[in-house]
Structure formats: C-alpha cells, structure tokens
Design a protein around this motif. Sequence first.
Motif, mmCIF file in Angstrom:
data_model
loop_
_atom_site.group_PDB
_atom_site.id
_atom_site.type_symbol
_atom_site.label_atom_id
_atom_site.label_comp_id
_atom_site.label_asym_id
_atom_site.label_seq_id
_atom_site.Cartn_x
_atom_site.Cartn_y
_atom_site.Cartn_z
ATOM 1 N N LEU A 274 9.632 0.437 -0.833
ATOM 2 C CA LEU A 274 10.342 0.854 -2.035
ATOM 3 C C LEU A 274 9.715 2.132 -2.538
ATOM 4 C CD1 LEU A 274 8.469 0.365 -4.761
ATOM 5 C CD2 LEU A 274 9.437 -1.892 -4.691
ATOM 6 N N GLN A 275 10.464 2.818 -3.388
ATOM 7 C CA GLN A 275 9.953 4.016 -4.043
ATOM 8 C C GLN A 275 10.008 3.785 -5.539
ATOM 9 O OE1 GLN A 275 11.586 7.744 -2.733
ATOM 10 N NE2 GLN A 275 10.771 8.853 -4.481
ATOM 11 N N LEU A 276 8.902 4.069 -6.216
ATOM 12 C CA LEU A 276 8.795 3.950 -7.662
ATOM 13 C C LEU A 276 8.545 5.344 -8.231
ATOM 14 C CD1 LEU A 276 8.526 2.060 -10.177
ATOM 15 C CD2 LEU A 276 6.055 2.106 -9.741
ATOM 16 N N THR A 277 9.375 5.738 -9.187
ATOM 17 C CA THR A 277 9.234 7.038 -9.836
ATOM 18 C C THR A 277 8.911 6.812 -11.301
ATOM 19 O OG1 THR A 277 10.850 8.012 -8.321
ATOM 20 C CG2 THR A 277 10.411 9.214 -10.361
ATOM 21 N N ARG B 163 7.108 15.967 0.248
ATOM 22 C CA ARG B 163 7.427 16.227 -1.166
ATOM 23 C C ARG B 163 7.049 15.035 -2.042
ATOM 24 N NH1 ARG B 163 12.146 17.967 1.250
ATOM 25 N NH2 ARG B 163 13.358 16.287 0.304
ATOM 26 N N ILE B 164 7.341 13.843 -1.570
ATOM 27 C CA ILE B 164 7.015 12.636 -2.333
ATOM 28 C C ILE B 164 5.498 12.491 -2.453
ATOM 29 C CG2 ILE B 164 7.096 10.106 -2.264
ATOM 30 C CD1 ILE B 164 9.901 10.477 -0.881
ATOM 31 N N ALA B 165 4.792 12.647 -1.347
ATOM 32 C CA ALA B 165 3.335 12.485 -1.343
ATOM 33 C C ALA B 165 2.649 13.498 -2.242
ATOM 34 C CB ALA B 165 2.805 12.587 0.090
ATOM 35 N N ASP B 166 3.242 14.679 -2.403
ATOM 36 C CA ASP B 166 2.652 15.725 -3.233
ATOM 37 C C ASP B 166 2.959 15.573 -4.717
ATOM 38 O OD1 ASP B 166 1.545 16.891 -0.988
ATOM 39 O OD2 ASP B 166 3.066 18.474 -0.824
ATOM 40 N N ARG C 93 0.843 -1.199 0.000
ATOM 41 C CA ARG C 93 0.000 0.000 0.000
ATOM 42 C C ARG C 93 0.879 1.249 0.000
ATOM 43 N NH1 ARG C 93 0.737 2.247 4.788
ATOM 44 N NH2 ARG C 93 1.062 0.944 6.635
ATOM 45 N N PRO C 94 0.283 2.395 -0.354
ATOM 46 C CA PRO C 94 1.045 3.645 -0.264
ATOM 47 C C PRO C 94 1.450 3.922 1.183
ATOM 48 C CG PRO C 94 -0.928 3.961 -1.597
ATOM 49 C CD PRO C 94 -1.050 2.597 -0.949
ATOM 50 N N ALA C 95 2.649 4.418 1.357
ATOM 51 C CA ALA C 95 3.133 4.771 2.691
ATOM 52 C C ALA C 95 2.355 5.967 3.218
ATOM 53 C CB ALA C 95 4.619 5.107 2.637
ATOM 54 N N MET D 146 5.927 3.158 -1.353
ATOM 55 C CA MET D 146 5.073 2.048 -0.959
ATOM 56 C C MET D 146 5.657 1.327 0.250
ATOM 57 S SD MET D 146 2.899 2.481 -3.346
ATOM 58 C CE MET D 146 1.831 1.064 -3.076
ATOM 59 N N VAL D 147 4.779 0.691 0.995
ATOM 60 C CA VAL D 147 5.214 -0.181 2.078
ATOM 61 C C VAL D 147 4.506 -1.523 1.925
ATOM 62 C CG1 VAL D 147 5.783 1.648 3.720
ATOM 63 C CG2 VAL D 147 3.477 0.679 3.701
ATOM 64 N N ALA D 148 5.158 -2.531 2.452
ATOM 65 C CA ALA D 148 4.538 -3.842 2.601
ATOM 66 C C ALA D 148 4.195 -3.982 4.076
ATOM 67 C CB ALA D 148 5.498 -4.937 2.160
#
Length: 150
Positions: free
Chosen positions: A67-70, A45-48, A7-9, A55-57
């Motif tokens: 992990l972070q996906l861009t 900044r990431i959330a915006d 899910r999203p962090a 993401m988190v598990a």
Amino acid sequence: MSDLLIRPATRSDVPAIMAMLADDPLGAQRESLDDPTPYLAAFTRIADDPHQHLMVAERDGRTVGTLQLTIVPGLSRRGATRSIIEAVRIRADERGSGLGTRLVEWAVGESRRHGCLLVQLASDASRTDAHHFYEKLGFEASHVGFKRVL
C-alpha cells in the motif's frame, strides 16, 4: 501472522508490486508488466518524498502485499493533517488471510503517529468487495469523487 513484516518498499520490490497492481480485471487494463521503467521512475519519486510511504508486507522472503500512504498537511478542518491510503493490494494466494486488515491498520496507526486527524481512501466504483472490506474497518463512504485523465 507473526511471521509478517511490514516494511518500506525497496527498488527490488517493484516487480512484485507491479504484479499485484496488475492482478485483477481493472488493474490488468491499466498496468503493464512489459516495461518496468515508469514504475522504477515513480518509485524514485516516492522514495525521495518524505510525505510518501510505499510499504510492503513480506512473509517468508516473499512480497505479499503493498500500500501507499501519503501524509497531506492542509488548511481545511482548522489546519488538519490527513492521510490518504492508496493502492492496497494483496497477492492472490494471500487474500482472505487478514493481511489487508493488518496493512490498513498499520496505515491508520502511522497516520495517528503523524498527527493526522483524518484518514481517507478512494476505491474504484467497480470494487464492491473492497468497499465492504473498508466499511468493516470503520471507513464510511462520504464523498463523491471525480477524476480527469490528462
């Protein structure tokens, strides 16, 4: 691993993400658990940014991976959109459980959903176990990377 949720962090996940980032010899040198302020500012900044997916598990209410996906639109490769996977981390007590594979495969699937033609990632030269892991998932070492500290 049916009890796993990717899910999203949220802001409340930041301390657990900080701990995972610092939980190896390389991370211990460059991360600090003393002050969450810069991590919380980065989270905002990431959330915006709609191109960022932090993401988190989660398993049994515990944050066990991240992990972070861009998503990166580009002109090269005939205007191809690509994605970059960064900061893949798994809690020490969850390593070897298949969780890393699940997270990376989630990122590959999400990249396809966004129309990406290429998924790329970088791994520190010292992380040889991670290199083998990524190769098992179909990634190829194809470039030489450079960084400049500012």
